[in-house]
Scaffold this active site. Sequence first.
Site, PDB file in Angstrom:
ATOM      1  N   LYS A  51       1.682  -0.786  -1.413  1.00 20.03           N
ATOM      2  CA  LYS A  51       1.210   0.559  -1.089  1.00 20.03           C
ATOM      3  C   LYS A  51       1.851   1.651  -1.953  1.00 20.03           C
ATOM      4  O   LYS A  51       1.245   2.713  -2.171  1.00 20.03           O
ATOM      5  CB  LYS A  51       1.475   0.868   0.385  1.00 20.03           C
ATOM      6  CG  LYS A  51       0.580   0.119   1.366  1.00 20.03           C
ATOM      7  CD  LYS A  51      -0.834   0.655   1.352  1.00 20.03           C
ATOM      8  CE  LYS A  51      -1.664   0.081   2.491  1.00 20.03           C
ATOM      9  NZ  LYS A  51      -3.014   0.652   2.539  1.00 20.03           N
ATOM     10  N   SER A 302       1.006  -9.452  -0.206  1.00 16.78           N
ATOM     11  CA  SER A 302       0.905  -7.999  -0.325  1.00 16.78           C
ATOM     12  C   SER A 302       2.075  -7.217   0.245  1.00 16.78           C
ATOM     13  O   SER A 302       2.266  -6.046  -0.093  1.00 16.78           O
ATOM     14  CB  SER A 302      -0.389  -7.510   0.324  1.00 16.78           C
ATOM     15  OG  SER A 302      -0.450  -7.909   1.681  1.00 16.78           O
TER      16      SER A 302
END
Length: 405
Positions: A51, A302
């Site tokens: 992110k 991720s």
Amino acid sequence: MVNVDDIIIAREKMKGVIHTTPLDYSKTFSLLAHNEVYLKLENLQKTGSFKARGSYNKLISLTEEELQKGVVAASAGNHAQGVAYSSQMLGVNCTIVMPKGAPLSKILATKQYGAEVILEGATFDDALSFALELKEQRAATFIHAFDDEAIIAGQGTVGLEILDQLPDVEAVICPVGGGGLIAGVAMAIKEKNPHIAVYGVQTVACPSMKQSLIEKSPVIVDSTPTMADGIAVKKPGQKTFEITQKYVDDVYCVDEMEIARTMLMLLERNKLLVEGSGACSLSSLLYEKVKLKEKKVVAVLSGGNVDMNFISRIIERGLVESGRFAAFNITLKDKPGELQKVLSSLTDLEANIQSVNLHHMGKNIYPGYAQLEISVETKNNEHIDILYKVLKEKNYSVEMTDFQP
């Protein structure tokens, strides 16, 4: 619409601020998945997830005037930390609205990056509504978690890194929530080499992108609780949907059991702490949701932001699901030596005793009998079946405990 040139520019601008994360070949998972498996370790990225890439790229795209007015975002997890970190790097005032039930560890981490944290509402939707109101009041810029061109371009830098690190890659698998990561990665890879397959993975609990692709438009889906909370997005973005529809070969789903087992295997075999959403990509390979054989495959892990109080429960659930832990309720005669007989029966079969509780009184315990609650460390589900069978053959009244971590 964002294009591959935007992704290339984003990569240049974030050098020195964002890590180029390792691409790690895993012999263990290659053997298990019957492919050459490489792990893209975004769990080692700044703030613990990918992110930070999109957040930083979004902030550096703002004008000086916009930066001076500050930014606002709504998040209960990785996006909050990504925006806070990027704001700190650029000296921008940052406010993150989080629901009141957000994990304390994530609230503290976001504050440590210098953000003002406001707790509002019981759900993410409540926090989002308040964040949008706050954005208007302060004339600040709202930083969307996924449906934004600069965010997508930033996340797409993961794809460029994969191409550099493994030029002959044949398939890439990404977790999918709102779609920012899969959209950026798929565009970066397909524009460079359209022959490389790109697959997305969601949970059975919240298959919003998969359902949207079926219905050819972003739709809201009903969802159930999932340990992959980072991708539990009920409706994908319009921009991310269009890019996914154009570039992604297919989207698959994994269930909670498969995610838990994969998280545990990553921790045990590769010493990698990976959150539920991050483990989904590898899980789809191990459980053959993505049908690939003898290919060079990259699974994008991720993120690795697992709440510390949740880690033990994940480990417990993974152990139970993989047959590494079992518990029995056994009724035995209340006589000297009877407990030792049961313990010997289990240890002779190489079960490792974890806990023992012997009850002499209770609603379902008759005079002259006792009830034994015992938990054991086991090898696999077949081992558990053998233990149960042997206890029954010795005429014990035995019940398997429905263990739910």
